[in-house]
Write a protein that holds these residues in place. Structure first.
Motif, short mmCIF file in Angstrom:
data_model
loop_
_atom_site.label_atom_id
_atom_site.label_comp_id
_atom_site.label_asym_id
_atom_site.label_seq_id
_atom_site.Cartn_x
_atom_site.Cartn_y
_atom_site.Cartn_z
N ARG A 152 69.15 54.88 1.40
CA ARG A 152 69.17 53.49 1.89
C ARG A 152 67.76 52.93 1.95
NH1 ARG A 152 72.10 53.22 7.41
NH2 ARG A 152 73.80 54.02 6.10
N LEU A 153 66.81 53.74 2.44
CA LEU A 153 65.42 53.30 2.51
C LEU A 153 64.79 53.23 1.12
CD1 LEU A 153 64.34 55.29 5.68
CD2 LEU A 153 64.51 52.81 5.49
N LEU A 154 65.18 54.14 0.23
CA LEU A 154 64.69 54.09 -1.14
C LEU A 154 65.09 52.79 -1.83
CD1 LEU A 154 65.21 57.57 -2.90
CD2 LEU A 154 63.05 56.45 -2.31
N ARG A 155 66.27 52.29 -1.51
CA ARG A 155 66.78 51.07 -2.14
C ARG A 155 66.26 49.80 -1.48
NH1 ARG A 155 73.22 51.94 -3.08
NH2 ARG A 155 72.90 50.17 -4.48
N SER A 156 65.55 49.95 -0.39
CA SER A 156 65.06 48.79 0.35
C SER A 156 64.02 48.01 -0.45
CB SER A 156 64.44 49.24 1.68
OG SER A 156 63.86 48.14 2.36
N THR A 157 64.05 46.68 -0.30
CA THR A 157 63.05 45.82 -0.94
C THR A 157 62.01 45.33 0.07
OG1 THR A 157 64.49 43.89 -0.60
CG2 THR A 157 64.67 45.05 -2.71
N LYS A 158 62.11 45.78 1.31
CA LYS A 158 61.16 45.37 2.34
C LYS A 158 59.83 46.07 2.11
CE LYS A 158 64.74 44.71 5.87
NZ LYS A 158 65.24 45.16 7.21
N PRO A 159 58.73 45.34 2.09
CA PRO A 159 57.41 45.94 1.81
C PRO A 159 57.05 47.09 2.74
CG PRO A 159 57.28 43.55 1.69
CD PRO A 159 58.64 43.88 2.22
N ASP A 160 57.33 46.95 4.04
CA ASP A 160 56.95 48.00 4.97
C ASP A 160 57.76 49.28 4.73
OD1 ASP A 160 59.25 46.61 5.82
OD2 ASP A 160 58.99 47.26 7.90
N GLU A 161 59.03 49.14 4.35
CA GLU A 161 59.85 50.32 4.10
C GLU A 161 59.49 50.95 2.75
OE1 GLU A 161 63.91 49.08 4.70
OE2 GLU A 161 63.74 49.33 6.88
N LYS A 162 59.12 50.14 1.78
CA LYS A 162 58.66 50.68 0.50
C LYS A 162 57.38 51.49 0.70
CE LYS A 162 58.93 48.03 -3.20
NZ LYS A 162 59.97 48.66 -4.02
N GLU A 163 56.48 50.98 1.53
CA GLU A 163 55.24 51.70 1.82
C GLU A 163 55.54 52.99 2.57
OE1 GLU A 163 50.96 51.12 4.16
OE2 GLU A 163 52.47 49.51 4.16
N MET A 164 56.45 52.92 3.51
CA MET A 164 56.84 54.09 4.29
C MET A 164 57.35 55.20 3.39
SD MET A 164 59.63 54.32 7.38
CE MET A 164 61.05 54.02 6.33
N MET A 165 58.22 54.84 2.44
CA MET A 165 58.83 55.85 1.58
C MET A 165 57.83 56.45 0.60
SD MET A 165 61.70 56.20 2.85
CE MET A 165 62.52 57.27 1.66
N SER A 166 56.72 55.77 0.36
CA SER A 166 55.69 56.32 -0.53
C SER A 166 54.96 57.49 0.12
CB SER A 166 54.68 55.23 -0.91
OG SER A 166 53.85 54.88 0.20
N LYS A 167 55.11 57.64 1.41
CA LYS A 167 54.38 58.68 2.15
C LYS A 167 55.22 59.93 2.41
CE LYS A 167 51.57 55.22 4.51
NZ LYS A 167 51.19 54.60 5.82
N VAL A 168 56.50 59.86 2.08
CA VAL A 168 57.36 61.01 2.38
C VAL A 168 57.96 61.58 1.10
CG1 VAL A 168 57.92 60.05 4.65
CG2 VAL A 168 59.48 59.65 2.73
N GLY A 169 58.24 62.86 1.15
CA GLY A 169 58.97 63.51 0.08
C GLY A 169 60.23 64.12 0.65
N PHE A 170 61.12 64.56 -0.22
CA PHE A 170 62.34 65.19 0.26
C PHE A 170 62.62 66.42 -0.60
CE2 PHE A 170 64.49 63.85 -3.46
CZ PHE A 170 65.66 64.60 -3.52
N LEU A 171 63.46 67.30 -0.08
CA LEU A 171 63.91 68.44 -0.88
C LEU A 171 65.32 68.83 -0.47
CD1 LEU A 171 63.63 71.16 1.11
CD2 LEU A 171 61.21 70.82 0.59
#
Length: 346
Positions: free
Chosen positions: A230-249
């Protein structure tokens, strides 16, 4: 003439009564914990195909279960949809479902994604799946250090781990799975290690855990896959920046596979429109309905032939899934809660 009039009136009453029964059979009372926009299309398509009107009561799982408990045998519910194995199991042991024998459901829904069947049919079925993933801070945590659920309790991750409340159904289901795989003693040792490694006391939802990882308050956290997508699909600038800082496995790829949970449902114990209820469950197992169910919350269909095109979800890639029975996971939640209480996992 009086006798004829009486006969005609009697026939009219019978006709009206029959029409009333027929009208009643053309409706379905749905109690649902789902609340996604694509569900509107899901329900309207069912009505178009069958002529059965859907009357909906929507609330979170706990509110629905409490309502059903209060309504008892007078409940108008025909179908109950819930969003976690722990909640489905709770509804089952409280006698809120009735078994359903359906060749369609048995052929399309995998056996490990159904409630226990004593020969009269399963009381509930899973209709979409989600994964419990590990999210980590790309600047402070090496993915190989958090590659399994068990590794989160390792001393090297002290002060890095964040989760929501241990008593939340998502966590109870994960721990129920671990009990089945590793036994109660090993699972209790894991839970104690988790408490020791907390970066902060458990709080918030899965989105809050991901945000905590992005800000650096947490090094690693657990989250359901659909929150991440859901956050990956977000177009909100703050959430896009947030997701650039995290990884998943995908956890436990070399061992048991990633823990899976479900959204599912069954026919209510005192369903006034039982035939329509079974028809609705069978509809949910159709390829078209599976796509709506999955895309509505960024999940996966349970039916192999169904295809839910979701680029963000597909971008996560393929992974090894856990095969523990969902019914077993639900049953183990009592033991899971006792472990949490003993180790102080709030």
């Amino acid at each position: 003439m009086k006798r004829l009039t009486s006969t005609l009136m009697g026939a009219a009453v019978v006709s009206l009564a029959a029409s009333s029964v027929q009208a009643q059979e053309k409706e379905l009372n749905l109690y649902s914990a789902r609340h996604y926009q694509t569900d509107e299309q899901l329900y309207s398509n069912f009505t178009k195909q069958t002529g059965i009107k859907i009357n909906r009561i929507e609330a979170d799982d706990n509110a629905l279960l409490e309502r059903l408990k209060n309504e008892g045998k007078n409940s108008a519910a025909d179908v109950i949809l819930l969003v976690d194995a722990a909640r489905l199991w709770r509804a089952q042991i409280n006698g809120m479902f009735q078994p359903v024998k359906s060749k369609v459901l048995d052929a399309r829904i995998p056996a490990n994604l159904r409630g226990k069947d004593d020969g009269n049919g399963a009381e509930w079925y899973g209709f979409s799946t989600r994964a419990r993933i590990i999210v980590y801070n790309k600047d402070t945590v090496k993915p190989e250090d958090v590659a399994t659920y068990e590794s989160l309790a390792d001393p090297k991750n002290k002060g890095k781990v964040c989760t929501r409340s241990g008593s939340h159904p998502y966590m109870l289901s994960l721990i129920g799975s671990m009990i089945d795989r590793n036994g109660e003693q090993a699972t209790e040792q894991w839970a104690q290690g988790m408490v020791t490694n907390f970066a902060r006391p458990p709080r918030g939802g899965d989105t809050d855990q991901i945000k905590g990882v992005a800000t650096g308050e947490c090094g690693v956290a657990l989250a359901n896959s659909y929150y991440y997508v859901r956050l990956l699909r977000s177009t909100k600038p703050d959430e896009k920046e947030m997701m650039s800082k995290v990884g998943f496995l995908w956890p436990n790829q070399k061992t048991s596979g990633t823990h899976m949970n479900i959204s599912g449902g069954g026919v209510a114990k005192n369903a006034p429109h039982r035939d329509a209820a079974v028809q609705f469950l069978e509809y949910l197992a159709s390829d078209d309905a599976q796509a709506y169910l999955a895309n509505g919350n960024n999940e996966w269909p349970v039916v192999k032939s169904a295809v839910a095109k979701n680029p963000a979800l597909e971008s996560l890639g393929k992974f090894k899934m856990e095969t523990v029975s969902i019914a077993t996971i639900g049953k183990n939640q009592i033991a899971a809660q006792k472990i949490l209480d003993r180790v102080g996992y709030k």
